[in-house]
Design a protein around this motif. Sequence first.
Motif, PDB file in Angstrom:
ATOM      1  N   PHE A  57       0.842  -1.191   0.000  1.00  0.00           N
ATOM      2  CA  PHE A  57       0.000   0.000   0.000  1.00  0.00           C
ATOM      3  C   PHE A  57       0.880   1.244   0.000  1.00  0.00           C
ATOM      4  O   PHE A  57       2.101   1.168   0.179  1.00  0.00           O
ATOM      5  CB  PHE A  57      -0.968  -0.001   1.195  1.00  0.00           C
ATOM      6  CG  PHE A  57      -0.313   0.078   2.548  1.00  0.00           C
ATOM      7  CD1 PHE A  57      -0.154   1.294   3.208  1.00  0.00           C
ATOM      8  CD2 PHE A  57       0.141  -1.074   3.186  1.00  0.00           C
ATOM      9  CE1 PHE A  57       0.445   1.361   4.464  1.00  0.00           C
ATOM     10  CE2 PHE A  57       0.732  -1.022   4.435  1.00  0.00           C
ATOM     11  CZ  PHE A  57       0.890   0.204   5.078  1.00  0.00           C
ATOM     12  N   ILE A  58       0.234   2.388  -0.200  1.00  0.00           N
ATOM     13  CA  ILE A  58       0.947   3.655  -0.327  1.00  0.00           C
ATOM     14  C   ILE A  58       0.596   4.561   0.846  1.00  0.00           C
ATOM     15  O   ILE A  58      -0.561   4.673   1.254  1.00  0.00           O
ATOM     16  CB  ILE A  58       0.598   4.345  -1.656  1.00  0.00           C
ATOM     17  CG1 ILE A  58       1.078   3.485  -2.833  1.00  0.00           C
ATOM     18  CG2 ILE A  58       1.210   5.738  -1.739  1.00  0.00           C
ATOM     19  CD1 ILE A  58       0.734   4.058  -4.192  1.00  0.00           C
ATOM     20  N   THR A  59       1.625   5.223   1.383  1.00  0.00           N
ATOM     21  CA  THR A  59       1.439   6.201   2.442  1.00  0.00           C
ATOM     22  C   THR A  59       2.339   7.394   2.136  1.00  0.00           C
ATOM     23  O   THR A  59       3.364   7.239   1.468  1.00  0.00           O
ATOM     24  CB  THR A  59       1.762   5.578   3.825  1.00  0.00           C
ATOM     25  OG1 THR A  59       1.349   6.463   4.868  1.00  0.00           O
ATOM     26  CG2 THR A  59       3.244   5.266   3.978  1.00  0.00           C
ATOM     27  N   PRO A  60       1.979   8.601   2.569  1.00  0.00           N
ATOM     28  CA  PRO A  60       2.769   9.768   2.185  1.00  0.00           C
ATOM     29  C   PRO A  60       4.086   9.898   2.953  1.00  0.00           C
ATOM     30  O   PRO A  60       4.255   9.325   4.031  1.00  0.00           O
ATOM     31  CB  PRO A  60       1.847  10.950   2.506  1.00  0.00           C
ATOM     32  CG  PRO A  60       0.918  10.432   3.545  1.00  0.00           C
ATOM     33  CD  PRO A  60       0.730   8.964   3.262  1.00  0.00           C
ATOM     34  N   TRP A  61       5.004  10.632   2.371  1.00  0.00           N
ATOM     35  CA  TRP A  61       6.251  11.024   3.039  1.00  0.00           C
ATOM     36  C   TRP A  61       5.892  11.800   4.294  1.00  0.00           C
ATOM     37  O   TRP A  61       5.011  12.663   4.281  1.00  0.00           O
ATOM     38  CB  TRP A  61       7.072  11.890   2.077  1.00  0.00           C
ATOM     39  CG  TRP A  61       8.476  12.186   2.527  1.00  0.00           C
ATOM     40  CD1 TRP A  61       8.888  13.261   3.249  1.00  0.00           C
ATOM     41  CD2 TRP A  61       9.654  11.418   2.246  1.00  0.00           C
ATOM     42  NE1 TRP A  61      10.243  13.211   3.454  1.00  0.00           N
ATOM     43  CE2 TRP A  61      10.744  12.096   2.842  1.00  0.00           C
ATOM     44  CE3 TRP A  61       9.886  10.235   1.553  1.00  0.00           C
ATOM     45  CZ2 TRP A  61      12.050  11.618   2.766  1.00  0.00           C
ATOM     46  CZ3 TRP A  61      11.179   9.762   1.473  1.00  0.00           C
ATOM     47  CH2 TRP A  61      12.248  10.440   2.076  1.00  0.00           C
ATOM     48  N   LEU A  62       6.548  11.507   5.411  1.00  0.00           N
ATOM     49  CA  LEU A  62       6.137  12.072   6.690  1.00  0.00           C
ATOM     50  C   LEU A  62       6.827  13.384   7.024  1.00  0.00           C
ATOM     51  O   LEU A  62       6.224  14.268   7.636  1.00  0.00           O
ATOM     52  CB  LEU A  62       6.399  11.062   7.811  1.00  0.00           C
ATOM     53  CG  LEU A  62       5.688   9.708   7.697  1.00  0.00           C
ATOM     54  CD1 LEU A  62       6.083   8.815   8.853  1.00  0.00           C
ATOM     55  CD2 LEU A  62       4.187   9.892   7.653  1.00  0.00           C
ATOM     56  N   SER A  63       8.097  13.506   6.663  1.00  0.00           N
ATOM     57  CA  SER A  63       8.880  14.669   7.043  1.00  0.00           C
ATOM     58  C   SER A  63       8.741  15.777   6.004  1.00  0.00           C
ATOM     59  O   SER A  63       8.095  15.607   4.961  1.00  0.00           O
ATOM     60  CB  SER A  63      10.357  14.287   7.184  1.00  0.00           C
ATOM     61  OG  SER A  63      10.519  13.157   8.011  1.00  0.00           O
ATOM     62  N   GLU A  64       9.377  16.904   6.281  1.00  0.00           N
ATOM     63  CA  GLU A  64       9.424  17.977   5.293  1.00  0.00           C
ATOM     64  C   GLU A  64      10.182  17.494   4.063  1.00  0.00           C
ATOM     65  O   GLU A  64      11.251  16.912   4.172  1.00  0.00           O
ATOM     66  CB  GLU A  64      10.105  19.209   5.891  1.00  0.00           C
ATOM     67  CG  GLU A  64      10.129  20.397   4.956  1.00  0.00           C
ATOM     68  CD  GLU A  64      10.745  21.624   5.602  1.00  0.00           C
ATOM     69  OE1 GLU A  64      10.966  22.630   4.881  1.00  0.00           O
ATOM     70  OE2 GLU A  64      11.003  21.589   6.828  1.00  0.00           O
ATOM     71  N   ARG A  65       9.612  17.739   2.890  1.00  0.00           N
ATOM     72  CA  ARG A  65      10.202  17.239   1.655  1.00  0.00           C
ATOM     73  C   ARG A  65      11.074  18.288   0.998  1.00  0.00           C
ATOM     74  O   ARG A  65      10.791  19.479   1.046  1.00  0.00           O
ATOM     75  CB  ARG A  65       9.109  16.828   0.660  1.00  0.00           C
ATOM     76  CG  ARG A  65       8.297  15.627   1.040  1.00  0.00           C
ATOM     77  CD  ARG A  65       7.261  15.316  -0.032  1.00  0.00           C
ATOM     78  NE  ARG A  65       7.895  15.141  -1.333  1.00  0.00           N
ATOM     79  CZ  ARG A  65       7.664  15.918  -2.383  1.00  0.00           C
ATOM     80  NH1 ARG A  65       6.826  16.926  -2.289  1.00  0.00           N
ATOM     81  NH2 ARG A  65       8.281  15.695  -3.526  1.00  0.00           N
TER      82      ARG A  65
END
Length: 333
Positions: A57-65
């Motif tokens: 499954f897909i989950t978003p990047w958590l930290s500042e990008r």
Amino acid sequence: MAGRGVVRGAVAQSRLSGPSATASAPFVHFAGTMSSFFFLPEQGMQGYEVLGKASAFITPWLSERSENTPRYHVVGAAHVSHPFYYRQYYPGESHDWLSFVAEENTRHSLEFRNNTGDVKQQFDLRPLTFRHPDFDLVVMHLADEDAFLREVIVTSPSEPATPDPQQQHSQQPTLTSTSIPTSAPTPTTSPKPTLSYRARRQREREARVAVLTLADDSASFSGEQLVFHGHIGSHTGTKQETHIPHTEVGKYTAKLPPRLFAHTDNTLQMGMCGGPVLGAQGQCIGVIEGIVNKPAASGSRDERAIALAALANSAVYLPCTILRDHLLRLEQD
């Protein structure tokens, strides 16, 4: 636990039963298929062959990008991408060939399928993988996120993800197609205008992919219904293996740190490892690891062994705290 052969892994064949989704209902992919392939030219192979398949499954990047960091993480089961490290799942001489395979011999993809197992979208994953040092968990990234955003409609759960058990193979939570996580900005590239009306409607029905927000463990302990999403293996008339979207519902029953256990209406089938466990608000609260095997007859009085025997056939999942810590570590490296 997995190393002791208590939790059963995910790659096998089984059949899907139950009603199928109607042709007009939008189909939202909460899980895809992670497919891994290997190629050993020195062993006489002429091209890549299947190494394993299970759920992801897909989950978003958590930290500042930054500009060059991914928008998304792809989460799956490490025993599919790295089976040579999980020989306890692949015993016997028939799997001795795994000793020749190493990470540099592999490639991976993420696939989204309809209810009959047909691949509708397939995306290559980057060769760099991030395997958890202690758990059956791997994180990868899309090789071309812009292409991904052109091909699918990114969405996120907004209503309780609790399908009717009588229609659990097809019913989907209500979603908002415009609710895109802040870490995944709206793509500037629109679908090609040459698509026919029928093709656009088909895309609306089949190309919706949920990007799942990670929650804490509280949903497990609140008694609310949990939904286990994944893919299970099957066979077509030509005996070729396919994978079909599948869900099961259940409720939390026990915790043997760090793992959590749930009773499901039906025992989780092989192929679902690596899939997400969703709470009532549609947030991901865990990652499916497998099921508890029925123990062999023994006179063991070990408290943990007794507890596991009582949990036979229960679903086993890793809490999102483990996944979140792993994601944050790799984001900081």
